[in-house]
Design an enzyme around this catalytic site. Structure first.
Site, PDB file in Angstrom:
ATOM      1  N   ASP A   1      39.727  15.465  21.341  1.00  6.30           N
ATOM      2  CA  ASP A   1      40.412  15.733  20.080  1.00  6.30           C
ATOM      3  C   ASP A   1      41.911  15.570  20.312  1.00  6.30           C
ATOM      4  OD1 ASP A   1      41.049  16.968  17.424  1.00  6.30           O
ATOM      5  OD2 ASP A   1      38.949  17.567  17.521  1.00  6.30           O
TER       6      ASP A   1
ATOM      7  N   GLU B   1      40.375  21.717   3.570  1.00  3.80           N
ATOM      8  CA  GLU B   1      41.036  21.002   4.657  1.00  3.80           C
ATOM      9  C   GLU B   1      42.532  21.344   4.684  1.00  3.80           C
ATOM     10  OE1 GLU B   1      39.445  19.088   6.747  1.00  3.80           O
ATOM     11  OE2 GLU B   1      37.618  18.420   5.733  1.00  3.80           O
TER      12      GLU B   1
ATOM     13  N   HIS C   1      36.382  12.986  18.653  1.00  4.08           N
ATOM     14  CA  HIS C   1      36.549  13.818  17.450  1.00  4.08           C
ATOM     15  C   HIS C   1      37.978  13.748  16.917  1.00  4.08           C
ATOM     16  CE1 HIS C   1      36.183  17.784  15.197  1.00  4.08           C
ATOM     17  NE2 HIS C   1      35.102  17.143  14.837  1.00  4.08           N
TER      18      HIS C   1
ATOM     19  N   HIS D   1      36.980  24.133   6.649  1.00  6.65           N
ATOM     20  CA  HIS D   1      37.346  23.143   7.663  1.00  6.65           C
ATOM     21  C   HIS D   1      38.835  23.241   7.973  1.00  6.65           C
ATOM     22  CE1 HIS D   1      36.699  19.048   9.587  1.00  6.65           C
ATOM     23  NE2 HIS D   1      35.660  19.751   9.984  1.00  6.65           N
TER      24      HIS D   1
ATOM     25  N   TYR E   1      26.902   5.375  10.535  1.00  5.58           N
ATOM     26  CA  TYR E   1      28.338   5.134  10.604  1.00  5.58           C
ATOM     27  C   TYR E   1      28.640   3.754  11.199  1.00  5.58           C
ATOM     28  CZ  TYR E   1      28.715  10.189   9.821  1.00  5.58           C
ATOM     29  OH  TYR E   1      28.620  11.456   9.296  1.00  5.58           O
TER      30      TYR E   1
ATOM     31  N   LYS F   1      42.120  24.174   9.915  1.00  4.80           N
ATOM     32  CA  LYS F   1      42.430  24.122  11.346  1.00  4.80           C
ATOM     33  C   LYS F   1      43.734  24.851  11.630  1.00  4.80           C
ATOM     34  CE  LYS F   1      38.837  21.535  11.869  1.00  4.80           C
ATOM     35  NZ  LYS F   1      37.600  22.076  12.448  1.00  4.80           N
TER      36      LYS F   1
ATOM     37  N   ASN G   1      38.361  14.600   8.299  1.00  6.70           N
ATOM     38  CA  ASN G   1      37.609  13.481   8.867  1.00  6.70           C
ATOM     39  C   ASN G   1      37.819  12.166   8.125  1.00  6.70           C
ATOM     40  OD1 ASN G   1      36.207  14.739  11.083  1.00  6.70           O
ATOM     41  ND2 ASN G   1      34.953  15.810   9.580  1.00  6.70           N
TER      42      ASN G   1
END
Length: 446
Positions: free
Chosen positions: A164, A380, A352, A133, A319, A135, A369
């Site tokens: 985003d 991450e 997002h 994940h 959620y 980025k 997240n």
């Protein structure tokens, strides 16, 4: 008011100076796509793209073809694409049987003379146990940082977009740091597979290598050979797992040191316990908390009424129930204006956004997240910006205002639907999961 001095824990992090002139904040998805393609087309030395996936659709094909065309025009160009190994071998969840994207990569490569590198990264032995994940796209000396992957909706290729955050940081030390991290900790690993060289190994064949990769990534840190400054600084952070996760620890420290205001974005309201506790402490201290989440219909798993139901379509409702319980628990803070829960909704598009702002001192750009899966399972990263002199305040204030454009404040928990008002398939599934306590497991891995 900025803090009088840099905290000791921040002095231990490697970082580099950043000026307002070297930070661009793009405010819409289409602009990010056009700048990304422009950057690929004009690249001189290197392109490193790390994303959860690069999809076989119109946007994915446009980006991949652009990478190959740049390589044909400049065969010395160093081009690497990294995607999650497991994700590359399957289609989209809830969309029926599909061929994995890895075949698309090989079919595209066969049309070109000069080849780029496409790597599959297996962070864990199974996708549900953890994924890549990470980025950040590096083109020459610019970092294109966003939580977006590469497909139609993330790049607003057609009518719908997935909103985003999009930041362009022009910094050779930061770009070098992110490239070196990828080369040293990912590409150099025997667990990381070329997706262009079939037959791909089985999970059993790479099991030992994946374990070694996981152990390495849990300890990996960005190294930055950058310029120090008493002004704005940027610090790249990574994290995997619970015990040595520098990104997680930094997020917790930032929240603990907030004085007046915290602004948080997360697409899936499923906060880890430590963050739930941190927010409760902030409210008790009188710190104002703004939390922006997507309306359940702005969730990428949402299935509109009338379309065939799939179990994954229950996630937005799960959620929402988390958010409803949280709002009920903190209803007095909502009434007092200390807690502002804002729902994002824009005509069928999806949300997002991730990241945080602490007072006007710190800005966290991340793909995390802020959920239990990110906290414990996935690899991450994030970029922490410290701005002691307020050089970047105007830019981030403008971004925050843009984020809030399509939001409305939740004035009461009962403004959110209860379980009994959900469509029958959703209601039945969530009640069944609750009876066997499977909803607790789902919150940890989704």
């Amino acid at each position: 008011m900025a803090p009088s001095q840099t905290p000791a824990w921040l002095l231990e992090l490697p970082g580099t100076a950043i000026s307002a002139d070297n930070l661009e904040i793009l405010l819409d998805t289409a602009s990010f796509k056009s700048r990304l393609l422009e950057g690929i087309r004009t690249a001189k030395t290197r392109i490193y793209l790390a994303a959860l996936y690069l999809q076989n659709d119109e946007a994915g094909r446009e980006v991949l073809n652009a990478l190959y065309e740049a390589k044909q025009a400049n065969p010395e160009l160093d081009v690497h694409v990294l995607v999650d190994f497991h994700r590359s071998r399957r289609g989209l969840i809830g969309k029926g049987p599909q061929v994995g994207n890895d075949q698309f990569y090989r079919d595209t490569a066969a049309r070109y003379t000069h080849q780029i590198e496409i790597h599959g990264v297996p962070v864990k032995n199974r996708e549900w146990m953890g994924v890549l994940h990470l980025k950040g796209f590096v083109i020459d000396d610019t970092v294109y940082y966003s939580g977006a992957s590469i497909n139609n909706v993330y790049l607003h290729q057609q009518e719908k977009y997935r909103y985003d955050r999009y930041h362009l940081i022009h910094s050779q030390p930061l770009a070098d740091s992110m490239v070196n991290y990828i080369r040293d900790n990912l590409i150099a690993s025997s667990a990381v597979i070329s997706l262009l060289s079939p037959p791909l190994p089985t999970l059993k064949q790479i099991k030992s290598s994946v374990r070694q990769l996981r152990l390495r990534l849990a300890r990996a840190r960005y190294q930055v050979d950058g310029q120090q400054s008493d002004g704005a600084m940027i610090y790249p952070l990574s994290g995997l797992g619970r015990t040595e996760n520098l990104l997680n620890k930094t997020i917790e420290r930032l929240l603990s040191e907030a004085r007046e205001r915290v602004f948080i974005c997360t697409p899936y309201f499923n906060l880890p316990r430590s963050l739930m506790a941190a927010i409760s402490k902030l409210i008790k201290r009188g710190v104002k908390v703004d939390l922006v989440v997507g309306d359940k219909t702005a969730n990428d798993f949402y299935i509109p009424p009338g379309q065939p139901f799939s179990p994954v379509g229950a996630l937005p409702y799960l959620y929402e129930q988390n958010l409803r319980r949280f709002a009920k628990r903190h209803r007095r803070a909502i009434e007092a204006g200390l807690l502002n829960l804002r729902l994002w909704l824009d005509e069928g598009n999806s949300y997002h956004l991730k990241g945080m702002q602490i007072d006007d001192d710190y800005y966290l750009l991340t793909g995390n997240n802020l959920n239990p899966r990110a906290w414990a399972l996935d690899l991450e990263n994030g970029l922490l910006i410290q701005d002691p002199k307020g050089e970047l305040t105007d830019a981030f204030t403008h971004e925050r205002e843009a984020i809030l454009t399509h939001t409305k404040r939740l004035n009461s928990y009962d403004a959110l639907e209860s379980l009994d008002h959900y469509p029958d398939p959703v209601k039945k599934l969530l009640k069944r999961l609750r009876r066997v306590r499977a909803d607790l497991l789902l919150k940890r891995i989704l």
